[in-house]
Design a protein around this motif. Structure first.
Motif, PDB file in Angstrom:
ATOM      1  N   ASN A  92       0.886  -1.832  -3.460  1.00  0.00           N
ATOM      2  CA  ASN A  92       0.015  -2.372  -2.422  1.00  0.00           C
ATOM      3  C   ASN A  92      -0.288  -3.847  -2.679  1.00  0.00           C
ATOM      4  N   PRO A  93      -0.530  -4.622  -1.626  1.00  0.00           N
ATOM      5  CA  PRO A  93      -1.023  -5.984  -1.850  1.00  0.00           C
ATOM      6  C   PRO A  93      -2.391  -5.902  -2.506  1.00  0.00           C
ATOM      7  N   PRO A  94      -2.694  -6.763  -3.477  1.00  0.00           N
ATOM      8  CA  PRO A  94      -3.963  -6.653  -4.189  1.00  0.00           C
ATOM      9  C   PRO A  94      -5.156  -6.829  -3.261  1.00  0.00           C
ATOM     10  N   ARG A 102      -7.082   1.745   5.493  1.00  0.00           N
ATOM     11  CA  ARG A 102      -6.619   3.133   5.429  1.00  0.00           C
ATOM     12  C   ARG A 102      -5.092   3.217   5.530  1.00  0.00           C
ATOM     13  N   ALA A 103      -4.486   2.373   6.351  1.00  0.00           N
ATOM     14  CA  ALA A 103      -3.032   2.426   6.521  1.00  0.00           C
ATOM     15  C   ALA A 103      -2.316   2.112   5.218  1.00  0.00           C
ATOM     16  N   THR A 104      -2.812   1.115   4.486  1.00  0.00           N
ATOM     17  CA  THR A 104      -2.205   0.774   3.192  1.00  0.00           C
ATOM     18  C   THR A 104      -2.362   1.928   2.214  1.00  0.00           C
ATOM     19  N   ILE A 108       0.938   3.953   0.565  1.00  0.00           N
ATOM     20  CA  ILE A 108       1.234   3.970  -0.874  1.00  0.00           C
ATOM     21  C   ILE A 108       1.261   5.403  -1.401  1.00  0.00           C
ATOM     22  N   LEU A 109       0.298   6.216  -1.019  1.00  0.00           N
ATOM     23  CA  LEU A 109       0.283   7.600  -1.484  1.00  0.00           C
ATOM     24  C   LEU A 109       1.424   8.404  -0.873  1.00  0.00           C
ATOM     25  N   ASP A 110       1.792   8.078   0.358  1.00  0.00           N
ATOM     26  CA  ASP A 110       2.880   8.800   1.015  1.00  0.00           C
ATOM     27  C   ASP A 110       4.193   8.610   0.262  1.00  0.00           C
ATOM     28  N   VAL A 111       4.479   7.379  -0.141  1.00  0.00           N
ATOM     29  CA  VAL A 111       5.729   7.107  -0.861  1.00  0.00           C
ATOM     30  C   VAL A 111       5.646   7.572  -2.311  1.00  0.00           C
ATOM     31  N   ASN A 112       4.615   7.119  -3.017  1.00  0.00           N
ATOM     32  CA  ASN A 112       4.571   7.324  -4.468  1.00  0.00           C
ATOM     33  C   ASN A 112       4.218   8.747  -4.884  1.00  0.00           C
ATOM     34  N   LEU A 113       3.345   9.380  -4.140  1.00  0.00           N
ATOM     35  CA  LEU A 113       2.903  10.723  -4.521  1.00  0.00           C
ATOM     36  C   LEU A 113       3.576  11.810  -3.686  1.00  0.00           C
ATOM     37  N   THR A 114       3.426  11.723  -2.358  1.00  0.00           N
ATOM     38  CA  THR A 114       4.045  12.740  -1.511  1.00  0.00           C
ATOM     39  C   THR A 114       5.560  12.699  -1.646  1.00  0.00           C
ATOM     40  N   TYR A 150      -5.883  -2.693  -7.257  1.00  0.00           N
ATOM     41  CA  TYR A 150      -4.683  -1.889  -6.981  1.00  0.00           C
ATOM     42  C   TYR A 150      -5.029  -0.406  -6.835  1.00  0.00           C
ATOM     43  N   ALA A 151      -6.141  -0.103  -6.187  1.00  0.00           N
ATOM     44  CA  ALA A 151      -6.621   1.282  -6.100  1.00  0.00           C
ATOM     45  C   ALA A 151      -5.588   2.255  -5.531  1.00  0.00           C
ATOM     46  N   PRO A 152      -4.893   1.943  -4.426  1.00  0.00           N
ATOM     47  CA  PRO A 152      -3.932   2.918  -3.900  1.00  0.00           C
ATOM     48  C   PRO A 152      -2.809   3.227  -4.897  1.00  0.00           C
ATOM     49  N   TYR A 153      -2.264   2.200  -5.506  1.00  0.00           N
ATOM     50  CA  TYR A 153      -1.173   2.401  -6.460  1.00  0.00           C
ATOM     51  C   TYR A 153      -1.662   3.175  -7.684  1.00  0.00           C
ATOM     52  N   VAL A 154      -2.806   2.772  -8.217  1.00  0.00           N
ATOM     53  CA  VAL A 154      -3.371   3.456  -9.379  1.00  0.00           C
ATOM     54  C   VAL A 154      -3.599   4.933  -9.071  1.00  0.00           C
ATOM     55  N   ALA A 155      -4.208   5.217  -7.935  1.00  0.00           N
ATOM     56  CA  ALA A 155      -4.492   6.603  -7.562  1.00  0.00           C
ATOM     57  C   ALA A 155      -3.210   7.418  -7.424  1.00  0.00           C
TER      58      ALA A 155
END
Length: 259
Positions: A92-94, A102-104, A108-114, A150-155
């Motif tokens: 994600n952009p910092p 919400r879209a970001t 990020i979760l859709d690609v990295n986790l799902t 970087y909350a989305p990526y970290v999560a």
């Protein structure tokens, strides 16, 4: 004899900085490689470079039908699937949490986790047909600690840890091992070029000078560990996490005294 003779390996994000290193190494060790990625042209170019035992397919890790096609391509082209490397990821952009849209977060979760979940789900029947195998999920040191902006990526990367452990418990009796690698700052475009929507690169926030090993990591550093975890040399290892960061998470290294 090579470690992966007569085995088939599917690598997502297979034409990227780390992914292409993984693909080349598996291929050099005798594997049939399936190069999955959103950029079909780059994947095809890498497959052409490697020649025999390499096949590229466009793979959107957020799409179940795309995953089904990738696993089918592995089995129809090479006869089986033995190893899945969930390497694809986006950053994600910092931004502070209060400024994260919400879209970001969802992207990020859709690609990295799902995307990782769907990969495991799609690969399970094929790995069972092959009488077992290995899944290695590429996470991040950001999935071990918190990182501001970087909350989305970290999560997403923290969640991959839990997903890996659960998959290891569910699949162990099928002789399918599932492990996670947490790379630190690796010298690839992923950290040297700004994420979409960002103006600065991740590398701008990190200097390797305080690391115990004072350099950025190279893709091959991660690849060597990946090859071990995917091989029969690691047959008693599952549900484990491996940090490879040159000592980034240890804190500042003791500086050598100067005369």
């Amino acid at each position: 004899m090579n470690r992966f003779d007569d085995q088939t390996v599917l690598v997502t994000g297979g034409s990227g900085g780390q992914g292409s290193s993984h693909v080349r190494a598996f291929h050099a060790e005798g594997a049939n490689v399936v190069i999955g990625g959103i950029d079909a042209e780059r994947g095809a170019a890498l497959a052409d470079e490697l020649g025999t035992r390499a096949h590229a397919i466009r793979l959107d890790v957020t799409d179940e039908s795309s995953w089904s096609a990738a696993v089918l391509a592995a089995e129809s082209t090479f006869g089986a699937l033995d190893v899945l490397v969930n390497n694809a990821g986006v950053q994600n952009p910092p931004a502070l949490i209060e400024d994260t849209d919400r879209a970001t977060w969802s992207r990020i979760l859709d690609v990295n986790l799902t995307g990782t979940l769907l990969g495991i789900k799609a690969a399970i029947p094929a790995l069972r047909r092959a009488a077992g195998g290995a899944i290695v999920n590429i996470a991040s040191t950001m999935g071990v600690g918190g990182t501001a902006r970087y909350a989305p990526y970290v999560a997403s990367k923290w969640a991959v840890r839990g997903l890996t452990r659960t998959a290891a418990l569910e699949l162990g009796r099928d002789q399918i091992r599932v492990n996670t690698i947490h790379p630190g700052v690796i010298a690839t475009p992923f950290i040297h070029e700004p994420a979409a929507g960002a103006t600065a690169a991740i590398a701008d926030d990190y200097s390797p000078e305080p690391f115990a090993v004072p350099r950025l990591g190279e893709p091959i550093d991660v690849t060597r560990l990946l090859l071990f975890l995917a091989s029969s040399d690691a047959s008693f290892i599952t549900g484990s996490e491996y940090v490879i960061d040159g000592g980034l998470l240890l804190g500042p290294a003791l500086q050598a005294e100067t005369a």
